[in-house]
Design a protein around this motif. Structure first.
Motif, mmCIF file in Angstrom:
data_model
loop_
_atom_site.group_PDB
_atom_site.id
_atom_site.type_symbol
_atom_site.label_atom_id
_atom_site.label_comp_id
_atom_site.label_asym_id
_atom_site.label_seq_id
_atom_site.Cartn_x
_atom_site.Cartn_y
_atom_site.Cartn_z
ATOM 1 N N ALA A 71 7.114 -33.671 -36.795
ATOM 2 C CA ALA A 71 8.544 -33.592 -36.539
ATOM 3 C C ALA A 71 9.289 -34.308 -37.748
ATOM 4 C CB ALA A 71 9.155 -34.406 -35.412
ATOM 5 N N HIS A 72 10.421 -33.936 -38.227
ATOM 6 C CA HIS A 72 10.894 -34.334 -39.569
ATOM 7 C C HIS A 72 12.512 -34.802 -39.472
ATOM 8 C CE1 HIS A 72 7.335 -33.372 -41.793
ATOM 9 N NE2 HIS A 72 7.121 -32.361 -40.872
ATOM 10 N N ASP A 73 13.101 -35.683 -40.337
ATOM 11 C CA ASP A 73 14.308 -35.930 -40.339
ATOM 12 C C ASP A 73 15.299 -34.725 -40.715
ATOM 13 O OD1 ASP A 73 13.820 -38.719 -39.805
ATOM 14 O OD2 ASP A 73 13.483 -39.257 -41.919
ATOM 15 N N SER A 74 14.756 -33.685 -41.176
ATOM 16 C CA SER A 74 15.499 -32.528 -41.528
ATOM 17 C C SER A 74 15.907 -31.746 -40.229
ATOM 18 C CB SER A 74 14.727 -31.740 -42.457
ATOM 19 O OG SER A 74 13.936 -30.957 -41.760
ATOM 20 N N GLY A 75 15.320 -32.346 -39.093
ATOM 21 C CA GLY A 75 15.706 -31.628 -37.695
ATOM 22 C C GLY A 75 14.740 -30.439 -37.564
ATOM 23 N N GLU A 76 13.571 -30.299 -38.401
ATOM 24 C CA GLU A 76 12.695 -29.141 -38.168
ATOM 25 C C GLU A 76 11.424 -29.583 -37.486
ATOM 26 O OE1 GLU A 76 13.418 -26.215 -41.820
ATOM 27 O OE2 GLU A 76 12.524 -28.091 -42.217
ATOM 28 N N ASP A 113 20.162 -30.391 -35.793
ATOM 29 C CA ASP A 113 20.896 -30.776 -37.066
ATOM 30 C C ASP A 113 20.614 -32.222 -37.395
ATOM 31 O OD1 ASP A 113 22.325 -28.460 -36.641
ATOM 32 O OD2 ASP A 113 24.144 -29.117 -35.535
ATOM 33 N N ALA A 114 20.349 -33.199 -36.903
ATOM 34 C CA ALA A 114 19.849 -34.359 -37.185
ATOM 35 C C ALA A 114 18.501 -34.367 -37.027
ATOM 36 C CB ALA A 114 20.666 -35.438 -36.402
ATOM 37 N N GLY A 115 17.845 -35.416 -37.575
ATOM 38 C CA GLY A 115 16.315 -35.749 -37.584
ATOM 39 C C GLY A 115 15.709 -35.879 -36.107
ATOM 40 N N ILE A 116 14.746 -35.270 -35.912
ATOM 41 C CA ILE A 116 14.062 -35.064 -34.543
ATOM 42 C C ILE A 116 13.495 -36.694 -34.267
ATOM 43 C CG2 ILE A 116 12.150 -34.251 -33.046
ATOM 44 C CD1 ILE A 116 12.307 -31.632 -34.788
ATOM 45 N N SER A 117 13.792 -37.242 -33.334
ATOM 46 C CA SER A 117 13.220 -38.579 -32.757
ATOM 47 C C SER A 117 11.778 -38.475 -32.423
ATOM 48 C CB SER A 117 14.166 -39.321 -31.908
ATOM 49 O OG SER A 117 15.429 -39.545 -32.558
ATOM 50 N N LYS A 118 11.790 -37.497 -31.425
ATOM 51 C CA LYS A 118 10.314 -37.310 -30.635
ATOM 52 C C LYS A 118 10.357 -36.074 -29.978
ATOM 53 C CE LYS A 118 8.582 -41.345 -30.943
ATOM 54 N NZ LYS A 118 8.625 -42.561 -30.049
ATOM 55 N N ALA A 142 9.774 -29.973 -25.841
ATOM 56 C CA ALA A 142 11.064 -30.795 -25.437
ATOM 57 C C ALA A 142 11.192 -31.657 -26.806
ATOM 58 C CB ALA A 142 11.199 -31.713 -24.261
ATOM 59 N N THR A 143 12.568 -31.372 -27.293
ATOM 60 C CA THR A 143 12.863 -32.424 -28.613
ATOM 61 C C THR A 143 13.985 -33.163 -28.322
ATOM 62 O OG1 THR A 143 14.128 -30.623 -29.468
ATOM 63 C CG2 THR A 143 11.781 -30.644 -30.017
ATOM 64 N N VAL A 144 14.190 -34.267 -29.055
ATOM 65 C CA VAL A 144 15.708 -35.256 -28.746
ATOM 66 C C VAL A 144 15.950 -35.589 -30.141
ATOM 67 C CG1 VAL A 144 15.407 -36.013 -26.641
ATOM 68 C CG2 VAL A 144 14.182 -37.135 -28.280
#
Length: 475
Positions: A293-298, A317-322, A333-335
């Motif tokens: 997971a990256h700060d690019s939201g990818e 659109d924002a970075g993936i936290s976890k 699942a992503t947040v």
């Protein structure tokens, strides 16, 4: 004879040159003395570091009077007998007291804290509070059988708790900085930890004995065993695990796949060409992929055997936290700090797509998926499970909450069920639990059977909630 006349130098000129020569000699002496002093200071620093490492590994340097402290264990929840320390009779009852070092100073304040921490505080809402860390909790995770709960903290230790009793069994000490993540093998034989000290340490989980360690170029943010995946047979000879570390100096951020054979850690694959440092890395379907997971939201998937990039999923659109997979690794699942939680279909042979989404009222730092299969998630509406299967949590920074006068419910855990509309649809909110935290939640975990969940927070507490169905069956 040649018509050249030599003038006799003046006394002041001679004195001036003599003074300059003496000054040069004095400066050269000073430089030499400074170099020798720096060498002595360097030797002293190396000695101090060696002493600190020795203390952090549970040893005491020669001449030191500082006691080595360990949280006191109570019992061994493993099926096999505990490894006996030297000087302990083999006919004694097998428990972790013989393995994890006891406090050498009886009656110390830390011993009293450990004793009180081993007794969880229970509330009236099917929950309990575990306090074994003195600083924020960074990660929590159940083992495969969900009879053990591991928690990592910025206080440099990893705690292990019995479940559902909530009893503090012991701790793992060896890191010199915050511990960011840990993972147990599928058979709970080995535990691997990573931290801000750039170390990855493999432990014998049952005895808290360090087996091997390796130092990476940057801060190691995440680690996971490949053998921790349900449905995949664990090897009796060796296991693989994956790590992600940050940039440090000229060293770029990277993902690394390792093998541990019970004695040494061997590097297998390095993925150095990342768009940015990975916030998290996990094993994908059948351990064939690794996902970062990256700060690019990818969310980027890589082949675990070659390190080649397979696919990119633009999740936020924002970075993936976890992010978190289900058991068969075909749902994820992503947040994000964009305050949304999403569930994606990443099954084999299908087009990856969004299944469910929910927009919340807070930045999200953590997510966990319950025991739900892909067939149930994409199947008929009437066949979808009715239980809570997605949890998410986070909250504003404490300073922001103080300025905005927000309620402490910002730090509760949001519960979701699958929606009743066609996919892509909405997750259905089912309330908030674990409201007692006093800071942002950093980590969540589901028990393997879905009967309980746990949350770890900035306040240093781990809160465990048992769902009503399980509570009713016990009563």
């Amino acid at each position: 004879m040649l018509g050249i006349e030599f003038q006799k130098p003046e006394v002041t000129t001679v004195i001036r040159w003599l003074l300059r020569f003496i000054l040069v000699l004095f400066l050269a002496w000073l430089v030499r003395q400074r170099a020798e002093q720096e060498e002595e200071e360097c030797e002293e620093t190396e000695s101090d570091v060696a002493d600190a490492r020795a203390r952090s590994n549970g040893l005491r340097s020669r001449g030191s009077t500082r006691p080595t402290t360990r949280l006191q264990p109570r019992r061994d929840t493993y099926n096999t007998s505990a490894r006996q320390r030297k000087g302990v009779s083999s006919n004694e009852s097998p428990d972790l007291d013989a393995i994890i070092e006891k406090d050498e100073a009886d009656g110390t304040e830390r011993e009293r804290v450990a004793a009180s921490a081993s007794k969880p505080a229970r509330d009236a809402q099917n929950g309990m509070t575990l306090h074994g860390h003195e600083r924020p909790v960074t990660f929590i995770g159940f083992n495969a059988e969900s009879n053990l709960l591991f928690s990592c903290g910025k206080d440099k230790i990893v705690c292990v708790w019995s479940f559902p009793a909530g009893e503090l069994l012991g701790s793992y000490k060896g890191h010199n900085g915050a511990v960011w993540c840990c993972s147990a093998t599928f058979d709970s034989r080995w535990l691997v930890t990573c931290g801000a000290d750039r170390l990855v340490i493999v432990w014998e989980a049952r005895t808290s004995r360090e087996l091997a360690r390796v130092e990476l170029p940057g801060v190691v943010r995440c680690v996971e065993w490949a053998g921790a995946v349900a449905g995949v047979n664990a090897s009796d000879v060796s296991e693989r695990f994956v790590t992600c570390h940050n940039r440090f100096g000229a060293h770029p951020p990277a993902l690394t796949v390792w093998r541990f054979d019970g004695k040494a850690i061997q590097e297998l694959i390095v993925v150095p060409k990342l768009p940015s440092a990975a916030n998290q890395v996990r094993w994908g379907r059948a351990n064939y992929f690794i996902a970062s997971a990256h700060d690019s939201g990818e969310l980027i998937f890589w082949r675990a055997d070659t390190g080649a990039e397979v696919k990119r999923l633009k999740a936020h659109d924002a970075g993936i936290s976890k992010f978190d997979f289900n058991d068969d690794r075909e749902l994820v699942a992503t947040v994000s700090h964009d305050m949304s939680v999403c569930v994606w279909d990443v099954g084999k042979g299908v087009e990856w797509k969004l299944l469910y989404k929910a927009q919340t009222d807070r930045p999200l730092n953590a997510v966990a998926l319950g025991p739900i299969s892909r067939s149930a998630a994409v199947g008929a509406i009437e066949d979808r499970p009715r239980e809570v299967c997605v949890i998410a949590a986070g909250g504003q920074d404490v300073r922001d909450v103080a300025r905005s006068s927000s309620a402490t419910e910002q730090f509760g855990t949001l519960l979701f069920r699958l929606g009743t509309s066609k996919v892509p649809g909405q997750l259905q909110g089912d309330g908030v639990t674990n409201k007692g935290h006093f800071g942002p939640v950093h980590t969540l975990a589901f028990a393997s059977n879905g009967t309980a969940m746990a949350s770890g927070s900035e306040d240093g507490f781990v809160r465990v909630h048992v769902f009503e169905k399980e509570a009713e069956s016990k009563s």
